[in-house]
Design a protein around this motif. Sequence first.
Motif, PDB file in Angstrom:
ATOM      1  N   GLY A 243     -14.564  -4.760  22.262  1.00 51.91           N
ATOM      2  CA  GLY A 243     -13.365  -4.469  23.142  1.00 51.91           C
ATOM      3  C   GLY A 243     -12.334  -3.615  22.508  1.00 51.91           C
ATOM      4  O   GLY A 243     -12.580  -2.754  21.907  1.00 51.91           O
ATOM      5  N   VAL A 244     -11.065  -3.809  23.065  1.00 50.88           N
ATOM      6  CA  VAL A 244      -9.863  -2.919  22.496  1.00 50.88           C
ATOM      7  C   VAL A 244      -9.419  -3.714  21.568  1.00 50.88           C
ATOM      8  O   VAL A 244      -9.507  -4.825  21.340  1.00 50.88           O
ATOM      9  CB  VAL A 244      -9.036  -2.575  23.546  1.00 50.88           C
ATOM     10  N   CYS A 245      -8.943  -2.887  20.648  1.00 53.33           N
ATOM     11  CA  CYS A 245      -8.147  -3.362  19.495  1.00 53.33           C
ATOM     12  C   CYS A 245      -7.376  -2.084  18.998  1.00 53.33           C
ATOM     13  O   CYS A 245      -7.530  -1.139  19.256  1.00 53.33           O
ATOM     14  CB  CYS A 245      -8.932  -3.847  18.327  1.00 53.33           C
ATOM     15  N   ASN A 246      -6.467  -2.473  17.943  1.00 47.94           N
ATOM     16  CA  ASN A 246      -5.629  -1.581  17.320  1.00 47.94           C
ATOM     17  C   ASN A 246      -5.318  -1.942  16.059  1.00 47.94           C
ATOM     18  O   ASN A 246      -5.472  -3.157  15.325  1.00 47.94           O
ATOM     19  CB  ASN A 246      -4.135  -1.351  17.778  1.00 47.94           C
ATOM     20  N   VAL A 247      -5.805  -0.949  15.036  1.00 51.86           N
ATOM     21  CA  VAL A 247      -5.935  -0.852  13.520  1.00 51.86           C
ATOM     22  C   VAL A 247      -4.970  -0.192  12.635  1.00 51.86           C
ATOM     23  O   VAL A 247      -4.583   0.696  13.263  1.00 51.86           O
ATOM     24  CB  VAL A 247      -7.308  -0.418  13.012  1.00 51.86           C
ATOM     25  N   GLN A 248      -4.004  -1.072  12.074  1.00 51.01           N
ATOM     26  CA  GLN A 248      -2.968  -0.554  11.343  1.00 51.01           C
ATOM     27  C   GLN A 248      -3.283  -0.491   9.871  1.00 51.01           C
ATOM     28  O   GLN A 248      -3.974  -1.346   9.116  1.00 51.01           O
ATOM     29  CB  GLN A 248      -1.751  -1.594  11.548  1.00 51.01           C
ATOM     30  N   GLY A 249      -3.070   0.683   9.289  1.00 51.07           N
ATOM     31  CA  GLY A 249      -3.300   1.042   7.946  1.00 51.07           C
ATOM     32  C   GLY A 249      -2.437   2.206   7.267  1.00 51.07           C
ATOM     33  O   GLY A 249      -1.674   2.421   7.807  1.00 51.07           O
ATOM     34  N   PHE A 250      -2.945   2.649   6.354  1.00 50.80           N
ATOM     35  CA  PHE A 250      -2.472   3.704   5.410  1.00 50.80           C
ATOM     36  C   PHE A 250      -3.368   4.481   4.825  1.00 50.80           C
ATOM     37  O   PHE A 250      -4.589   4.532   4.755  1.00 50.80           O
ATOM     38  CB  PHE A 250      -1.708   2.997   4.052  1.00 50.80           C
ATOM     39  N   LEU A 251      -3.082   5.926   4.741  1.00 52.44           N
ATOM     40  CA  LEU A 251      -3.858   7.077   4.099  1.00 52.44           C
ATOM     41  C   LEU A 251      -2.909   7.647   3.293  1.00 52.44           C
ATOM     42  O   LEU A 251      -2.003   8.073   3.114  1.00 52.44           O
ATOM     43  CB  LEU A 251      -4.307   8.257   5.210  1.00 52.44           C
TER      44      LEU A 251
ATOM     45  N   ARG B 174      -7.040   2.690   4.384  1.00 53.69           N
ATOM     46  CA  ARG B 174      -7.123   1.254   4.155  1.00 53.69           C
ATOM     47  C   ARG B 174      -6.382   0.503   5.102  1.00 53.69           C
ATOM     48  O   ARG B 174      -5.618   1.099   5.825  1.00 53.69           O
ATOM     49  CB  ARG B 174      -6.473   0.983   2.671  1.00 53.69           C
ATOM     50  N   VAL B 175      -6.894  -0.706   5.467  1.00 51.40           N
ATOM     51  CA  VAL B 175      -6.263  -1.453   6.784  1.00 51.40           C
ATOM     52  C   VAL B 175      -5.339  -2.490   6.255  1.00 51.40           C
ATOM     53  O   VAL B 175      -5.339  -3.142   5.277  1.00 51.40           O
ATOM     54  CB  VAL B 175      -7.636  -2.250   7.324  1.00 51.40           C
ATOM     55  N   VAL B 176      -4.328  -2.732   7.052  1.00 49.95           N
ATOM     56  CA  VAL B 176      -3.468  -3.776   6.758  1.00 49.95           C
ATOM     57  C   VAL B 176      -3.615  -4.914   7.868  1.00 49.95           C
ATOM     58  O   VAL B 176      -3.807  -6.144   7.417  1.00 49.95           O
ATOM     59  CB  VAL B 176      -1.852  -3.091   7.001  1.00 49.95           C
TER      60      VAL B 176
ATOM     61  N   LEU C 124       0.843  -1.243  -0.104  1.00 48.91           N
ATOM     62  CA  LEU C 124       0.093   0.070  -0.003  1.00 48.91           C
ATOM     63  C   LEU C 124       0.938   1.253  -0.166  1.00 48.91           C
ATOM     64  O   LEU C 124       1.876   1.394   0.538  1.00 48.91           O
ATOM     65  CB  LEU C 124      -0.894   0.067   1.218  1.00 48.91           C
ATOM     66  N   THR C 125       0.202   2.159  -0.609  1.00 45.27           N
ATOM     67  CA  THR C 125       1.008   3.573  -0.693  1.00 45.27           C
ATOM     68  C   THR C 125       0.357   4.569   0.327  1.00 45.27           C
ATOM     69  O   THR C 125      -0.805   4.416   0.949  1.00 45.27           O
ATOM     70  CB  THR C 125       0.874   4.311  -1.930  1.00 45.27           C
ATOM     71  N   GLY C 126       1.011   5.501   0.842  1.00 45.87           N
ATOM     72  CA  GLY C 126       0.355   6.576   1.651  1.00 45.87           C
ATOM     73  C   GLY C 126       1.145   6.705   3.031  1.00 45.87           C
ATOM     74  O   GLY C 126       2.292   6.170   2.796  1.00 45.87           O
ATOM     75  N   ARG C 127       0.590   7.242   4.098  1.00 50.48           N
ATOM     76  CA  ARG C 127       1.160   7.406   5.369  1.00 50.48           C
ATOM     77  C   ARG C 127       0.722   6.262   6.291  1.00 50.48           C
ATOM     78  O   ARG C 127      -0.542   5.967   6.217  1.00 50.48           O
ATOM     79  CB  ARG C 127       0.911   8.811   5.668  1.00 50.48           C
ATOM     80  N   GLU C 128       1.420   5.672   7.024  1.00 49.00           N
ATOM     81  CA  GLU C 128       1.321   4.497   7.891  1.00 49.00           C
ATOM     82  C   GLU C 128       0.585   5.103   9.141  1.00 49.00           C
ATOM     83  O   GLU C 128       1.001   6.020   9.837  1.00 49.00           O
ATOM     84  CB  GLU C 128       2.144   3.642   8.040  1.00 49.00           C
ATOM     85  N   PHE C 129      -0.192   4.558   9.878  1.00 47.04           N
ATOM     86  CA  PHE C 129      -0.981   5.148  10.881  1.00 47.04           C
ATOM     87  C   PHE C 129      -1.509   3.718  11.724  1.00 47.04           C
ATOM     88  O   PHE C 129      -1.761   2.614  11.150  1.00 47.04           O
ATOM     89  CB  PHE C 129      -2.100   5.867  10.750  1.00 47.04           C
ATOM     90  N   THR C 130      -1.705   3.991  12.877  1.00 50.16           N
ATOM     91  CA  THR C 130      -2.337   3.042  13.901  1.00 50.16           C
ATOM     92  C   THR C 130      -3.635   3.645  14.578  1.00 50.16           C
ATOM     93  O   THR C 130      -3.321   4.877  14.825  1.00 50.16           O
ATOM     94  CB  THR C 130      -1.169   2.373  15.000  1.00 50.16           C
ATOM     95  N   ALA C 131      -4.511   3.037  14.798  1.00 48.51           N
ATOM     96  CA  ALA C 131      -5.647   3.609  15.625  1.00 48.51           C
ATOM     97  C   ALA C 131      -5.950   2.716  16.888  1.00 48.51           C
ATOM     98  O   ALA C 131      -5.997   1.478  16.628  1.00 48.51           O
ATOM     99  CB  ALA C 131      -6.859   3.657  14.671  1.00 48.51           C
ATOM    100  N   ASP C 132      -5.809   3.103  18.097  1.00 46.98           N
ATOM    101  CA  ASP C 132      -6.022   2.416  19.265  1.00 46.98           C
ATOM    102  C   ASP C 132      -7.737   2.745  19.213  1.00 46.98           C
ATOM    103  O   ASP C 132      -8.039   3.921  19.828  1.00 46.98           O
ATOM    104  CB  ASP C 132      -5.394   3.011  20.519  1.00 46.98           C
TER     105      ASP C 132
END
Length: 337
Positions: free
Chosen positions: A255-263, A270-272, A196-204
């Motif tokens: 519950g809790v999770c963390n989502v890793q993806g790109f923008l 988009r999710v990885v 994937l292209t773009g900037r990598e992020f994580t969301a808690d």
Amino acid sequence: MDLTDRPLTLTADPALAGLRVLVTGCGGPAGVAVVQELAALGAVPVAADCDPYAAGLHLGHPAVLLPFADAADYPERLLAAAVAERCTAVVVTVAEELLRVAGREAEFAAHGVAAWFPAARAVADCLDKWAFAGRIGAAGVAGPRSALGGPEDLPGPWIVKPRAGRGSRDVHAVDDPADFPTLLRRVPEPLVQTRLTGREFTADCLIGRDGTVLGAVPRWRSQTRAGISTRGTTFTDPRVDELVAGLAAALGLTGVCNVQGFLDEDGPARVVEVNPRFSGGLPISLAAGADLVGQYLRATLGLPVHAEALRAEPDVTTVRWFAQRTAHPAPVPALAH
């Protein structure tokens, strides 16, 4: 640890004051972060891990040894530890452990221990990256094109990773197709994805029992070490909120999770991958003022969740580093059978 002052002053939650809470996975950064945050909230964390020299067992809090997650009696040993340590609740920070205890909340509750475990199917689909790709693809959630065992007709450049794995272990970027024969032999059960292209992020994230997203704190992954964020900056973007809501529905996450993806500048988030647990980079979201640990514990105990406490300040940059602690020569005693 962080280099910023938290923008919101953390105060102990009277509803959590003095409660003993068993936290697993205290050999990893997520477990350590949860232990430290619980103590700051006024609770009494009981650190647990399978390694007597796990860092979180030597922070001055009560501590107990547990068996590995694949032990036949792991669920019973976890419950016995919580009861023996007079714990009101348990927080599991290891996905493989969550898979073992899924569906056993009532058993814990019968012994006076509150727990909130995600559904076994949701955990299994997050641990199995090929199953994950299938679930999000069927739900129309944006993610990378994937193939199992080889690149097939996937456009490059590519990422090769294990079907089951964690962090950045055995993850390789591929630009030259000639590299595939060697990597496909080296990586266990290789999954190939278009990079994937773009900037990598994580969301808690914190997701309610009904699938409602109660809070989501995205942060740029400015620097990572061994797959864990060591520098990040919080931000807001409605596309991330839409992605988290879509994932919660597609996977049945709670519950809790963390989502890793790109923008990218344009297009959807988009999710990885998704980890159905607290993240190693959790302190970045906590430093921005999001009370993810406290509100998760309140929900676990059946108390109201305060949505305003889950909001984080954007543009907060946090730098984390590693510290050392000399462990007592005597190992932490194991729980008796």
